[in-house]
Design a protein around this motif. Structure first.
Motif, PDB file in Angstrom:
ATOM      1  N   GLU A  75       0.818  -1.207   0.000  1.00 42.84           N
ATOM      2  CA  GLU A  75       0.000   0.000   0.000  1.00 42.84           C
ATOM      3  C   GLU A  75       0.855   1.261   0.000  1.00 42.84           C
ATOM      4  OE1 GLU A  75      -2.682  -0.271   3.287  1.00 42.84           O
ATOM      5  OE2 GLU A  75      -3.653  -2.095   2.530  1.00 42.84           O
ATOM      6  N   CYS A  97      -3.903   4.041  -1.043  1.00 39.97           N
ATOM      7  CA  CYS A  97      -4.235   3.187  -2.183  1.00 39.97           C
ATOM      8  C   CYS A  97      -3.205   2.093  -2.401  1.00 39.97           C
ATOM      9  CB  CYS A  97      -4.346   4.045  -3.443  1.00 39.97           C
ATOM     10  SG  CYS A  97      -2.811   4.900  -3.875  1.00 39.97           S
ATOM     11  N   LYS A  98      -3.507   1.242  -3.381  1.00 38.16           N
ATOM     12  CA  LYS A  98      -2.586   0.204  -3.839  1.00 38.16           C
ATOM     13  C   LYS A  98      -2.924  -0.099  -5.300  1.00 38.16           C
ATOM     14  CE  LYS A  98      -5.620  -3.339  -1.877  1.00 38.16           C
ATOM     15  NZ  LYS A  98      -5.740  -4.417  -0.878  1.00 38.16           N
ATOM     16  N   GLY A  99      -1.937  -0.612  -6.035  1.00 33.63           N
ATOM     17  CA  GLY A  99      -2.181  -1.036  -7.409  1.00 33.63           C
ATOM     18  C   GLY A  99      -2.282   0.098  -8.416  1.00 33.63           C
ATOM     19  N   LEU A 100      -1.905   1.312  -8.030  1.00 37.70           N
ATOM     20  CA  LEU A 100      -1.927   2.442  -8.953  1.00 37.70           C
ATOM     21  C   LEU A 100      -0.501   2.910  -9.236  1.00 37.70           C
ATOM     22  CD1 LEU A 100      -4.877   4.521  -7.419  1.00 37.70           C
ATOM     23  CD2 LEU A 100      -4.892   3.326  -9.629  1.00 37.70           C
ATOM     24  N   ASP A 101      -0.310   3.507 -10.395  1.00 36.64           N
ATOM     25  CA  ASP A 101       0.981   4.092 -10.745  1.00 36.64           C
ATOM     26  C   ASP A 101       1.169   5.366  -9.916  1.00 36.64           C
ATOM     27  OD1 ASP A 101       3.023   5.667 -11.971  1.00 36.64           O
ATOM     28  OD2 ASP A 101       2.746   4.578 -13.841  1.00 36.64           O
ATOM     29  N   ASP A 149      -9.334   5.871 -12.807  1.00 40.25           N
ATOM     30  CA  ASP A 149      -9.956   4.829 -13.629  1.00 40.25           C
ATOM     31  C   ASP A 149     -11.298   5.284 -14.220  1.00 40.25           C
ATOM     32  OD1 ASP A 149     -11.479   4.960 -11.343  1.00 40.25           O
ATOM     33  OD2 ASP A 149     -11.448   2.817 -10.913  1.00 40.25           O
ATOM     34  N   TRP A 200     -15.057   8.386  -7.234  1.00 46.49           N
ATOM     35  CA  TRP A 200     -14.347   8.170  -5.982  1.00 46.49           C
ATOM     36  C   TRP A 200     -14.926   9.101  -4.913  1.00 46.49           C
ATOM     37  CZ3 TRP A 200      -8.412   7.865  -7.481  1.00 46.49           C
ATOM     38  CH2 TRP A 200      -8.221   6.734  -8.298  1.00 46.49           C
ATOM     39  N   PRO A 209     -10.183   5.519  -3.393  1.00 46.85           N
ATOM     40  CA  PRO A 209     -10.054   5.174  -4.814  1.00 46.85           C
ATOM     41  C   PRO A 209     -10.680   3.837  -5.208  1.00 46.85           C
ATOM     42  CG  PRO A 209      -8.023   4.688  -3.670  1.00 46.85           C
ATOM     43  CD  PRO A 209      -8.953   5.252  -2.644  1.00 46.85           C
ATOM     44  N   LYS A 262     -11.767   0.288  -5.960  1.00 51.53           N
ATOM     45  CA  LYS A 262     -11.112  -1.021  -5.861  1.00 51.53           C
ATOM     46  C   LYS A 262      -9.606  -0.913  -5.569  1.00 51.53           C
ATOM     47  CE  LYS A 262     -10.417  -1.338 -10.878  1.00 51.53           C
ATOM     48  NZ  LYS A 262     -10.754  -2.078 -12.125  1.00 51.53           N
ATOM     49  N   PHE A 263      -9.065   0.301  -5.693  1.00 49.67           N
ATOM     50  CA  PHE A 263      -7.644   0.500  -5.421  1.00 49.67           C
ATOM     51  C   PHE A 263      -7.395   0.983  -3.989  1.00 49.67           C
ATOM     52  CE2 PHE A 263      -8.311   1.337  -9.975  1.00 49.67           C
ATOM     53  CZ  PHE A 263      -7.493   0.366 -10.519  1.00 49.67           C
TER      54      PHE A 263
END
Length: 253
Positions: A165, A185-189, A221, A225, A245, A247-248
């Motif tokens: 995270e 968040c996680k999984g985002l640039d 995305d 949000w 955010p 799902k992130f």
């Protein structure tokens, strides 16, 4: 200064301040008066210049230096070069419209670089942001009205230990009467999140504190949000506008 601000008059010479080694110079901006309703009068806003002084390195702890992103890999080495300082500020400007008040500061910062070729950078205490000279010259905004945010807004990035995270927040908006932003968040640039927060901060700077609890903003995305006010996860202590955010999202939401 007159080329940049219009009518300018030097103020009466000030004595040396007892606790400082340098002098205090003041300039009245005749074309930028603040209104004081109780006295029913207008008073020119002022720009002041104090110093030079030995730079107080105790202002910067390890966490502050770690967020000097404009210095890239050399941020610790750059910080160690800072030996002397002059301080620039505005006064009597609180009643000016937000963008006028802080555009004065942005223009003043640019003028300082013109006047002092030996100035290697500008530190913005309210946002804890250090900008090298060349970065101050290379604005990150197409709209000149957002120039203040180059230094007045700091988008910070933290990795949460032991997880995948990340936490992003802004520093600098609270000091000018707007909510700072936060995104866990996680999984985002990371670059995408930084750009997202910068653009949202610019929107608030231009429109004001217009996002309320439960409102949504368009996410990276293109989803909706939701936003809500809560205590900042990382100091300094303040209330921030947290953007979830979807799902992130990180943490136990």
């Amino acid at each position: 200064m007159r080329e940049k601000f219009g009518g300018v008059e030097p103020m009466a010479e000030e004595p040396k301040m007892p606790s400082r080694s340098g002098d205090l110079l003041g300039f009245a901006l005749l074309d930028h008066p603040g209104r004081y309703e109780k006295e029913n009068r207008h008073v020119p806003s002022q720009l002041v210049l104090m110093g030079p002084d030995a730079f107080d390195r105790s202002l910067w702890d390890e966490q502050i230096v770690a967020q000097f992103w404009d210095c890239r890999a050399q941020r610790q080495a750059f910080a160690e070069q800072c030996r002397c300082s002059i301080m620039c500020s505005n006064m009597m400007a609180a009643s000016l419209p937000r963008q006028e008040q802080y555009q004065l500061i942005a223009d003043y910062a640019g003028l300082i670089l013109d006047l002092f070729p030996a100035c290697i950078g500008i530190y913005w205490p309210h946002s804890q942001k250090l900008m090298p000279r060349e970065r101050m010259r290379d604005t990150g905004w197409n709209d000149p009205a957002l120039r203040f945010l180059d230094g007045g807004l700091n988008v910070r990035f933290f990795k949460i230990s032991g997880t995948d995270e990340m936490l992003f927040d802004t520093l600098g908006l609270t000091a000018i009467g707007l909510p700072d932003l936060q995104c866990h968040c996680k999984g985002l640039d990371p670059d995408d999140v930084v750009l997202f927060l910068r653009n949202l901060a610019a929107y608030l700077y231009q429109r004001g504190d217009v996002i309320q609890d439960g409102n949504t903003v368009e996410g990276i995305d293109h989803g909706k949000w939701p936003c809500r006010r809560e205590d900042a996860m990382v100091g300094p202590a303040r209330t921030v506008l947290d953007i979830c955010p979807g799902k992130f999202a990180g943490g136990g939401r």
